[in-house]
Design an enzyme around this catalytic site. Structure first.
Site, PDB file in Angstrom:
ATOM      1  N   ASN A   1      -9.900 -29.167  59.440  1.00 46.93           N
ATOM      2  CA  ASN A   1      -9.464 -30.409  58.810  1.00 46.93           C
ATOM      3  C   ASN A   1     -10.323 -30.782  57.605  1.00 46.93           C
ATOM      4  OD1 ASN A   1      -7.306 -30.935  60.607  1.00 46.93           O
ATOM      5  ND2 ASN A   1      -8.789 -31.611  62.137  1.00 46.93           N
TER       6      ASN A   1
ATOM      7  N   GLU B   1      -5.631 -24.279  50.435  1.00 37.23           N
ATOM      8  CA  GLU B   1      -5.977 -23.905  51.815  1.00 37.23           C
ATOM      9  C   GLU B   1      -6.782 -22.606  51.849  1.00 37.23           C
ATOM     10  OE1 GLU B   1      -5.546 -25.513  54.691  1.00 37.23           O
ATOM     11  OE2 GLU B   1      -4.094 -27.069  54.191  1.00 37.23           O
TER      12      GLU B   1
ATOM     13  N   GLU C   1      -7.990 -27.819  69.789  1.00 37.29           N
ATOM     14  CA  GLU C   1      -8.800 -28.697  68.940  1.00 37.29           C
ATOM     15  C   GLU C   1      -9.687 -29.643  69.736  1.00 37.29           C
ATOM     16  OE1 GLU C   1      -6.829 -30.058  65.391  1.00 37.29           O
ATOM     17  OE2 GLU C   1      -8.208 -31.732  65.207  1.00 37.29           O
TER      18      GLU C   1
ATOM     19  N   LYS D   1      -8.704 -18.183  59.947  1.00 38.45           N
ATOM     20  CA  LYS D   1      -8.097 -19.230  60.753  1.00 38.45           C
ATOM     21  C   LYS D   1      -7.868 -18.777  62.189  1.00 38.45           C
ATOM     22  CE  LYS D   1      -4.654 -22.750  61.237  1.00 38.45           C
ATOM     23  NZ  LYS D   1      -3.626 -23.602  60.646  1.00 38.45           N
TER      24      LYS D   1
ATOM     25  N   ARG E   1      12.762 -27.911  77.006  1.00 40.76           N
ATOM     26  CA  ARG E   1      11.333 -27.883  77.350  1.00 40.76           C
ATOM     27  C   ARG E   1      10.650 -26.580  76.944  1.00 40.76           C
ATOM     28  NH1 ARG E   1      13.530 -29.987  82.189  1.00 40.76           N
ATOM     29  NH2 ARG E   1      13.458 -32.265  82.225  1.00 40.76           N
TER      30      ARG E   1
ATOM     31  N   ARG F   1     -12.183 -26.179  66.060  1.00 38.34           N
ATOM     32  CA  ARG F   1     -10.930 -26.176  65.297  1.00 38.34           C
ATOM     33  C   ARG F   1     -10.844 -27.348  64.327  1.00 38.34           C
ATOM     34  NH1 ARG F   1      -4.820 -24.610  67.158  1.00 38.34           N
ATOM     35  NH2 ARG F   1      -3.847 -25.099  65.176  1.00 38.34           N
TER      36      ARG F   1
ATOM     37  N   HIS G   1      -5.037 -36.742  53.912  1.00 40.77           N
ATOM     38  CA  HIS G   1      -3.908 -37.433  54.547  1.00 40.77           C
ATOM     39  C   HIS G   1      -3.773 -38.858  54.009  1.00 40.77           C
ATOM     40  CE1 HIS G   1      -3.557 -34.722  58.381  1.00 40.77           C
ATOM     41  NE2 HIS G   1      -3.143 -34.136  57.275  1.00 40.77           N
TER      42      HIS G   1
ATOM     43  N   LYS H   1       0.071 -25.340  65.685  1.00 42.95           N
ATOM     44  CA  LYS H   1       0.268 -26.779  65.541  1.00 42.95           C
ATOM     45  C   LYS H   1       1.645 -27.035  64.971  1.00 42.95           C
ATOM     46  CE  LYS H   1      -4.261 -28.877  64.812  1.00 42.95           C
ATOM     47  NZ  LYS H   1      -5.024 -29.706  63.869  1.00 42.95           N
TER      48      LYS H   1
ATOM     49  N   HIS I   1      -8.997 -33.021  54.980  1.00 39.85           N
ATOM     50  CA  HIS I   1      -7.725 -33.554  55.470  1.00 39.85           C
ATOM     51  C   HIS I   1      -7.761 -35.052  55.755  1.00 39.85           C
ATOM     52  CE1 HIS I   1      -6.465 -29.438  55.591  1.00 39.85           C
ATOM     53  NE2 HIS I   1      -5.324 -29.720  56.199  1.00 39.85           N
TER      54      HIS I   1
ATOM     55  N   HIS J   1       0.764 -31.398  49.872  1.00 35.77           N
ATOM     56  CA  HIS J   1      -0.309 -31.338  50.866  1.00 35.77           C
ATOM     57  C   HIS J   1      -1.556 -30.640  50.302  1.00 35.77           C
ATOM     58  CE1 HIS J   1      -2.285 -31.083  54.734  1.00 35.77           C
ATOM     59  NE2 HIS J   1      -2.382 -29.770  54.612  1.00 35.77           N
TER      60      HIS J   1
END
Lengths: 362, 362
Positions: B243, B183, B235, B225, B119, B239, B250, B141, B246, B263
């Site tokens: 994206n 990026e 987010e 960033k 955990r 934030r 994606h 992330k 993206h 990517h």
């Protein structure tokens, strides 16, 4: 008569509702659902009993469900994939609310899936066993097992609310029911001697599933646990007391094969072993050790190590348990009934004697 | 000359160190390791290049390592199991520190494994690609992919520190390097027009991997960033601007099969598509759309949709992307260079026209 407790965790605080016939109370659910999408995660035993009731209570939502196989041996990442598959196949968004309808295994897996899906979506715990009502649904621990250790992969993740419907206990089999009583007894042993006394007086009522006695025991257990969790959400300190009986117990569960020994049965034995070790340290009287053993027996719980576990098996299995710091096995032991402590300052020989006693015939 | 930035996230704040030859600086690691146990997670491409250097820097610790296959197609729960297997087989406790040595895939998987193991255990990001140095190692992330969507299973989980050693960029192949530049360009487009201008002026230096220009671009990107992440760790708002490109990207990555399109390549195309749609909305001039396309070309990035993706494929794939709220596709679009917005208030016909234009030959 519904009882409501609050688990105080700042902006992650949530209520626990305890009472009869809660599953059909739409308002208890809808107060905690933000979006329009709901995924119910349940298992093949619970689904025929209660899934339709919950679906009816939630018929204003876009409802999906996934029915997992029933049993601790299915609490794995592989089976959790079935939850993710359903979420993605049904194209449920990060606005979805996941409802865990079942015992501790379902709560742990559905809660962990909620923690991970799109990096976190809300979930509601609807525990349908005594064990999950008093233990796993309170406190935000979620996890799956690994072949080399229980609950090794998981997250601290709090539900939006917990609905503990005592009617669902009527359908529990006797072993599952007694397994829950082990956790109830644990709260008395940890820090609530008054509750332990009450349990000794009322065990026959509890075993006969008297509704009023059950509601009282569940509420007191949840309150005791909620207080500890509120003090130490991420188990840096006192929360570890909740592991009373668990280091021995996890070794018993793992060593006898997941599913052969119920969690509550294993920790009942583990608590008796912890009491034995505490007595060897001079902390507990023989009379109190006997009271502890007797209350387990009164709750129809085992007090001897099953199968063929040896002392070496115990040492081996306990070393990977997560209550280890830099190689030293820390245990939760008893200074008294109602006074548990976390200790790495006990006598290693006394531990060996306890293990030898409990594994003598194996 | 090492540059250090701080990501301000309260008690989860951490430093980013950027410079040459950081991998052999023991002190940078040891300042952030609490226990005696370390697991290095890397891949079969990076291990022969840098694993020994990091091991030497950490030879005072109990060191274990796991070497994963290299590639986005391996960013799955199944491969992540290999990390858990190693942790448990080596009996590493919850005091272990995990070091992610590699690109974004390694960072995402090792970080997610750190979030889940017992955990949550601490981890250190050592990004070895330009993409991971400017993007995935900053912000917490972590995730793995699901066959039906990228990054669908993960956690928000912050590292103890990030060590971006610019020497590691010397061994990057050209496609991977350009993918990182996508990026970098993104930060200019989102909210830093001055940086975008600087990138236009210095792209040939960057493409030739000039160390001083690279260090400047990486530090500025991380700073941009980090500022956004500090405002909105989970987010809920701004934030999501990160994206940009993206949602289209994606869809391109998923539709062309993980691993076929890098990517950064996919989001370069996605940013050009977002610019095209923004122009159709009357927000961007044709001249600015051309500048955006040209800087991608100067960075050796693609600006057209690969393979045989149709408009219908895009709509289908974008609907399961996580930037969807209750069924409505939200996109990050451009009001200007340096002024991105999150919008669900664009013209659906304009989106259809953009998709038609970019898929016309497919």
């Amino acid at each position: 008569m519904m009882k409501t407790l609050q688990v105080a965790l700042g902006d992650r605080s949530y209520p626990i509702h305890i009472g009869e016939n809660l599953l059909s109370e739409s308002d208890l659910f809808t107060a905690h659902i933000r979006g329009k999408e709901v995924l119910i995660v349940t298992n093949e035993t619970v689904a025929p009993l209660y899934l339709d009731t919950v679906k009816t209570a939630l018929n204003d939502y876009r409802l999906e469900s996934v029915i997992l196989p029933d049993g601790e041996q299915y609490k794995t990442l592989d089976i959790m994939q079935l939850i993710f598959d359903r979420l993605l196949e049904a194209r449920l968004s990060r606005q979805v609310t996941i409802i865990a309808l079942g015992g501790g295994v379902i709560g742990d897996m559905a809660g962990f899936a909620a923690a991970c899906y799109q990096r976190g979506v809300p979930f509601i715990q609807v525990p349908t066993t005594l064990l999950s009502q008093v233990d796993s649904s309170v406190g935000g621990k979620t996890a799956v097992n690994h072949p080399l250790g229980k609950n090794m992969i998981g997250a601290f993740y709090q539900p939006q609310c917990v609905l503990a419907d005592t009617d669902t206990l009527k359908t529990l089999d006797d072993r599952q029911f007694s397994s829950g009583l082990a956790e109830v007894i644990k709260y008395g042993l940890i820090n609530d001697a008054e509750f332990f006394d009450w349990l000794e007086q009322n065990m026959s009522l509890l075993v006969s599933r008297d509704p009023a006695a059950l509601a009282q025991a569940i509420a007191r257990s949840c309150q005791d646990k909620a207080t500890i969790v509120a003090d130490d959400e991420r188990e840096q300190g006192v929360r570890a007391l909740l592991n009373l009986g668990h280091t021995f117990g996890h070794a018993i569960e793992t060593g006898s094969g997941y599913g052969n020994c119920l969690h509550g049965e294993a920790i009942a034995i583990g608590m008796v072993m912890a009491a034995d070790l505490s007595q060897r340290m001079g902390w507990l009287s023989t009379e109190k050790v006997t009271r502890i053993s007797n209350i387990m027996i009164a709750a129809n719980l085992p007090v001897t190590v099953p199968d063929k576990l040896s002392s070496a098996d115990f040492m081996n299995l306990m070393a990977v348990d997560k209550k280890v710091q830099d190689g030293l096995i820390r245990l939760v032991l008893l200074k008294d009934i109602g006074q548990a402590i976390i200790s790495d300052n006990y006598d290693g020989d006394a531990l060996a004697e306890t293990l030898a006693k409990f594994t003598a015939e194996n």
